[in-house]
Design a protein around this motif. Structure first.
Motif, mmCIF file in Angstrom:
data_model
loop_
_atom_site.group_PDB
_atom_site.id
_atom_site.type_symbol
_atom_site.label_atom_id
_atom_site.label_comp_id
_atom_site.label_asym_id
_atom_site.label_seq_id
_atom_site.Cartn_x
_atom_site.Cartn_y
_atom_site.Cartn_z
ATOM 1 N N PHE A 38 91.837 70.961 13.550
ATOM 2 C CA PHE A 38 91.621 70.572 14.944
ATOM 3 C C PHE A 38 91.686 69.061 15.090
ATOM 4 C CE2 PHE A 38 89.324 74.685 14.728
ATOM 5 C CZ PHE A 38 90.090 75.366 15.669
ATOM 6 N N ASP A 39 92.417 68.614 16.114
ATOM 7 C CA ASP A 39 92.603 67.188 16.348
ATOM 8 C C ASP A 39 93.161 67.015 17.761
ATOM 9 O OD1 ASP A 39 92.779 64.458 15.986
ATOM 10 O OD2 ASP A 39 93.902 64.567 14.111
ATOM 11 N N VAL A 40 93.416 65.793 18.143
ATOM 12 C CA VAL A 40 94.131 65.542 19.385
ATOM 13 C C VAL A 40 95.546 66.098 19.247
ATOM 14 C CG1 VAL A 40 95.084 63.732 20.871
ATOM 15 C CG2 VAL A 40 92.771 63.492 19.932
ATOM 16 N N LEU A 41 96.035 66.808 20.263
ATOM 17 C CA LEU A 41 97.389 67.366 20.223
ATOM 18 C C LEU A 41 98.415 66.239 20.279
ATOM 19 C CD1 LEU A 41 96.929 70.405 22.650
ATOM 20 C CD2 LEU A 41 96.973 70.442 20.139
ATOM 21 N N ARG A 42 99.360 66.238 19.327
ATOM 22 C CA ARG A 42 100.306 65.136 19.206
ATOM 23 C C ARG A 42 101.765 65.547 19.397
ATOM 24 N NH1 ARG A 42 96.929 61.271 17.494
ATOM 25 N NH2 ARG A 42 95.146 61.919 16.211
ATOM 26 N N ARG A 43 102.034 66.842 19.504
ATOM 27 C CA ARG A 43 103.427 67.253 19.659
ATOM 28 C C ARG A 43 103.946 66.743 21.006
ATOM 29 N NH1 ARG A 43 105.395 70.196 16.041
ATOM 30 N NH2 ARG A 43 103.534 71.381 15.461
ATOM 31 N N PRO A 44 105.164 66.195 21.057
ATOM 32 C CA PRO A 44 105.692 65.670 22.321
ATOM 33 C C PRO A 44 105.625 66.704 23.441
ATOM 34 C CG PRO A 44 107.131 65.056 20.498
ATOM 35 C CD PRO A 44 106.109 66.000 19.926
ATOM 36 N N GLY A 45 105.182 66.245 24.604
ATOM 37 C CA GLY A 45 105.079 67.132 25.751
ATOM 38 C C GLY A 45 103.750 67.838 25.877
ATOM 39 N N ARG A 46 102.771 67.499 25.031
ATOM 40 C CA ARG A 46 101.468 68.177 25.064
ATOM 41 C C ARG A 46 100.400 67.384 25.828
ATOM 42 N NH1 ARG A 46 101.268 71.780 20.397
ATOM 43 N NH2 ARG A 46 102.677 73.441 21.074
ATOM 44 N N GLN A 47 100.579 66.085 25.999
ATOM 45 C CA GLN A 47 99.592 65.272 26.705
ATOM 46 C C GLN A 47 100.134 64.840 28.060
ATOM 47 O OE1 GLN A 47 96.565 64.945 25.749
ATOM 48 N NE2 GLN A 47 96.717 65.602 23.600
ATOM 49 N N LEU A 123 110.397 69.582 28.164
ATOM 50 C CA LEU A 123 111.129 68.503 27.504
ATOM 51 C C LEU A 123 112.593 68.473 27.951
ATOM 52 C CD1 LEU A 123 109.714 68.768 23.858
ATOM 53 C CD2 LEU A 123 109.148 67.055 25.595
ATOM 54 N N ALA A 124 113.193 69.650 28.102
ATOM 55 C CA ALA A 124 114.587 69.711 28.563
ATOM 56 C C ALA A 124 114.702 69.213 29.999
ATOM 57 C CB ALA A 124 115.117 71.134 28.448
ATOM 58 N N HIS A 125 113.775 69.621 30.853
ATOM 59 C CA HIS A 125 113.815 69.176 32.254
ATOM 60 C C HIS A 125 113.681 67.665 32.341
ATOM 61 C CE1 HIS A 125 112.194 73.413 33.496
ATOM 62 N NE2 HIS A 125 113.436 73.446 33.054
ATOM 63 N N ASP A 126 112.762 67.099 31.555
ATOM 64 C CA ASP A 126 112.569 65.648 31.574
ATOM 65 C C ASP A 126 113.814 64.926 31.034
ATOM 66 O OD1 ASP A 126 110.057 66.048 32.575
ATOM 67 O OD2 ASP A 126 109.003 65.666 30.695
ATOM 68 N N ALA A 127 114.419 65.464 29.983
ATOM 69 C CA ALA A 127 115.561 64.807 29.348
ATOM 70 C C ALA A 127 116.806 64.830 30.234
ATOM 71 C CB ALA A 127 115.865 65.473 28.013
ATOM 72 N N TYR A 128 116.981 65.874 31.028
ATOM 73 C CA TYR A 128 118.209 66.024 31.814
ATOM 74 C C TYR A 128 117.998 65.792 33.303
ATOM 75 C CZ TYR A 128 120.446 67.855 27.632
ATOM 76 O OH TYR A 128 120.959 67.994 26.374
ATOM 77 N N ASP A 133 124.458 67.896 34.983
ATOM 78 C CA ASP A 133 125.796 68.309 34.549
ATOM 79 C C ASP A 133 125.944 68.297 33.032
ATOM 80 O OD1 ASP A 133 126.570 68.682 37.120
ATOM 81 O OD2 ASP A 133 127.703 66.814 37.303
ATOM 82 N N PHE A 134 125.080 67.565 32.365
ATOM 83 C CA PHE A 134 125.176 67.447 30.914
ATOM 84 C C PHE A 134 124.232 68.406 30.181
ATOM 85 C CE2 PHE A 134 126.550 63.418 32.675
ATOM 86 C CZ PHE A 134 127.717 63.191 31.978
ATOM 87 N N LEU A 135 123.565 69.267 30.927
ATOM 88 C CA LEU A 135 122.630 70.213 30.308
ATOM 89 C C LEU A 135 123.359 71.077 29.276
ATOM 90 C CD1 LEU A 135 119.727 71.458 30.390
ATOM 91 C CD2 LEU A 135 120.632 73.118 32.033
ATOM 92 N N ARG A 136 122.774 71.201 28.090
ATOM 93 C CA ARG A 136 123.409 71.999 27.042
ATOM 94 C C ARG A 136 123.545 73.456 27.502
ATOM 95 N NH1 ARG A 136 118.990 74.575 24.739
ATOM 96 N NH2 ARG A 136 117.003 73.446 24.794
ATOM 97 N N PRO A 137 124.714 74.065 27.295
ATOM 98 C CA PRO A 137 124.943 75.439 27.770
ATOM 99 C C PRO A 137 123.962 76.449 27.203
ATOM 100 C CG PRO A 137 127.011 74.406 27.171
ATOM 101 C CD PRO A 137 125.931 73.475 26.724
#
Length: 414
Positions: A38-47, A123-128, A133-137
C-alpha cells in the motif's frame, strides 16, 4: 436441495497476479507473511491533475509484470494494462491445468468485469485531444472489455465460448458461477473464470471517494494503515490491482489429465436485492449464503472458514457480520484477504477464492492486517499472525454495487 453436480465440479488450475506478487508461489508467501504494498498510487492517470482537490489516492499497484516468453510481444503492443495482466495471469492457470491437452473447442473463457480499462481510455483521450484524426485504429477494439476475450482466446487458441459478465465488485465470483454452469451443462469441458484487473483512472477514484466508498482521507499520510476491514477505525475500501484465473471442470476430466484438484466447488448462489444503490442488504447476503450451503448439502456448523467480502466500508462490514451471525457462522475462523492485497473490485471474488484454496493447500490462514479494534470481537478472527488451520469446508462471499450478492462453498478434495 443439493446442486446436481456438487462433488463433481472442481478447480484444476489457478493463476494469480496482485501487487504483493505474481504467481501462486510469490502470492502465497506474501499472503502468509502479511506483506503489503500500500502506497500513494503512482501509475499515470491515477491522480487528479489538480492536487487541490484533496489528499492523493492510495492503494496497491503491481510493480512490474513478468510476461511469459511464449506470449508474442506483437499481441500486447496495443493491449491495455488490464489485458496484459489478464494474458499473463491466464498463462499460469492454463499450464497449471494442462489445458493444452483439451480440445480447443471444448475450452471456454468467462471474463468477470465491466468497464475495466478506464485508465487506458482516459490516457488515450488526453493524448489525442485536438488531434483525433491520428487516433490509433486499434482503439476501435481496445476500448471494449471484450477485447480481453479476443486477446486471450487468440493467444491460447480457445474456441469453445468466451464472453464477459458484470457484477461490479462481485464480477470475479459471478464469472466463476457462470463457468460452473458452462461446465455442468456440457457446453465445454473446461472453463476459465478470469477476474479482470479493473484499471481505475482518477475519474473513478474521485467518484468512488465522493460516494463515500473509497478511502482514505483519515489515513492518507499513512497508506500502510489505511486498509482495515472490520476495524473500528475503517473509512472505506483501499484499491489494489489484482487479477485471478480459475479453471473449472468436472472431476473425471481433470483426473484423465492427471490434475489433482485444488478443491470441489460444492455449492453456489447469486441473489439480488433489487436495488441500484451501493448500500448492502443483510437479507440479500443471507439468501446467498443459505443458497450456497443448501447447494453444497452442508450445515453452517460444517463451515470451518469464511473469507468475507470485507472491504472496510463502514456500513458494508457491519452488515456482513450481521449476515454471518444470523447464518450461524460465528464459530468459523475468519480473516480478510483485502487487508493485505486491497480491493481488486472486478477481480476481488476470483482472487479471494484463490486465496481460500491456497490457504487450504498450505494448512495455514493468513494474518489480518490493521485489525486493531474489531467491530465484533466475538468473531473468531485471525489476527496479526498466521494460524495453522485445516480447511475442510469454506465459504467465500463477494458482493457488488447494484444489490449483487454471491457465495461459493468450497470443500477439500481429499
Amino acid at each position: 436441495m443439493q446442486n446436481a453436480d456438487a462433488g463433481r465440479i472442481v478447480v484444476s488450475g489457478l493463476g494469480v497476479t496482485a501487487a504483493i506478487g505474481q504467481g501462486q508461489a510469490a502470492f502465497t508467501r506474501a499472503l502468509l507473511e502479511g506483506r503489503h504494498r500500500f502506497d500513494v498510487l503512482r501509475r499515470p492517470g491515477r491522480q487528479l491533475p489538480d492536487a487541490d482537490y484533496g489528499p492523493p489516492f492510495i492503494g496497491a499497484e503491481i510493480d512490474g509484470l513478468t510476461m511469459p516468453e511464449s506470449i508474442a510481444p506483437g499481441l500486447l503492443r496495443t493491449a491495455s494494462w488490464s489485458a496484459q495482466v489478464a494474458v499473463a495471469t491466464l498463462h499460469e492457470a492454463w499450464h497449471d491445468a494442462a489445458l493444452d491437452r483439451v480440445a480447443p473447442e471444448r475450452v471456454g473463457l468467462i471474463v468477470g468485469g465491466s468497464n475495466v480499462q478506464q485508465r487506458d481510455l482516459v490516457l488515450a483521450h488526453d493524448a489525442y485531444r485536438g488531434r483525433a484524426d491520428f487516433l490509433r485504429p486499434t482503439y476501435g477494439l481496445s476500448f471494449m472489455d471484450s477485447d480481453l476475450c479476443g486477446l486471450c482466446t487468440q493467444q491460447f487458441g480457445i474456441r469453445g465460448l468466451a464472453f464477459t459478465v458484470g457484477g461490479a465488485s462481485a464480477s470475479g465470483q459471478v464469472a466463476v458461477i457462470e463457468a460452473i454452469h458452462a461446465v455442468a451443462s456440457g457446453r465445454v469441458d473446461a472453463c476459465i473464470a478470469l477476474g479482470a484487473l479493473m484499471d481505475l483512472s482518477y475519474w473513478e477514484c474521485q467518484g468512488l471517494r465522493a460516494l463515500g466508498a473509497m478511502g482514505s482521507d483519515r489515513h492518507a499520510i499513512n497508506p500502510a494503515g489505511a486498509c482495515r476491514p472490520f476495524d473500528r477505525d475503517r473509512d472505506g475500501f483501499i484499491f489494489g490491482e489484482a487479477c485471478g484465473a480459475i479453471v473449472v471442470e468436472k472431476l473425471d476430466t481433470a483426473v484423465r489429465r492427471e490434475r489433482a484438484p485444488y478443491a470441489r466447488l460444492a455449492g453456489w448462489a447469486m441473489r439480488l436485492d433489487a436495488n441500484r444503490n451501493p448500500n448492502p442488504s443483510a437479507d440479500g447476503e443471507i439468501a446467498a449464503i443459505e443458497g450456497a450451503l443448501a447447494g453444497a448439502g452442508v450445515t453452517p456448523r460444517d463451515i470451518d472458514y469464511v473469507n468475507p467480502h470485507g472491504t472496510g466500508a463502514p456500513l458494508g462490514d457491519t452488515t456482513e457480520l450481521d449476515a454471518l451471525r444470523r447464518c450461524g457462522l460465528q464459530h468459523a475462523r475468519i480473516n480478510t484477504t483485502k487487508s493485505i492485497v486491497g480491493h481488486g473490485l472486478s477481480a476481488a471474488g476470483a482472487v479471494e477464492l484463490i486465496a481460500v484454496m491456497l490457504q487450504m493447500k498450505a494448512g495455514r490462514l493468513h494474518p489480518t492486517r490493521n485489525l486493531d479494534t474489531p467491530i465484533d470481537p466475538g468473531m473468531r478472527w485471525v489476527g496479526a499472525e498466521v494460524v495453522p488451520h485445516r480447511i475442510d469446508n469454506a465459504i467465500n462471499l463477494s458482493m457488488g454495487f447494484g444489490g449483487v450478492n454471491t457465495a461459493i462453498c468450497l470443500q477439500r478434495h481429499s
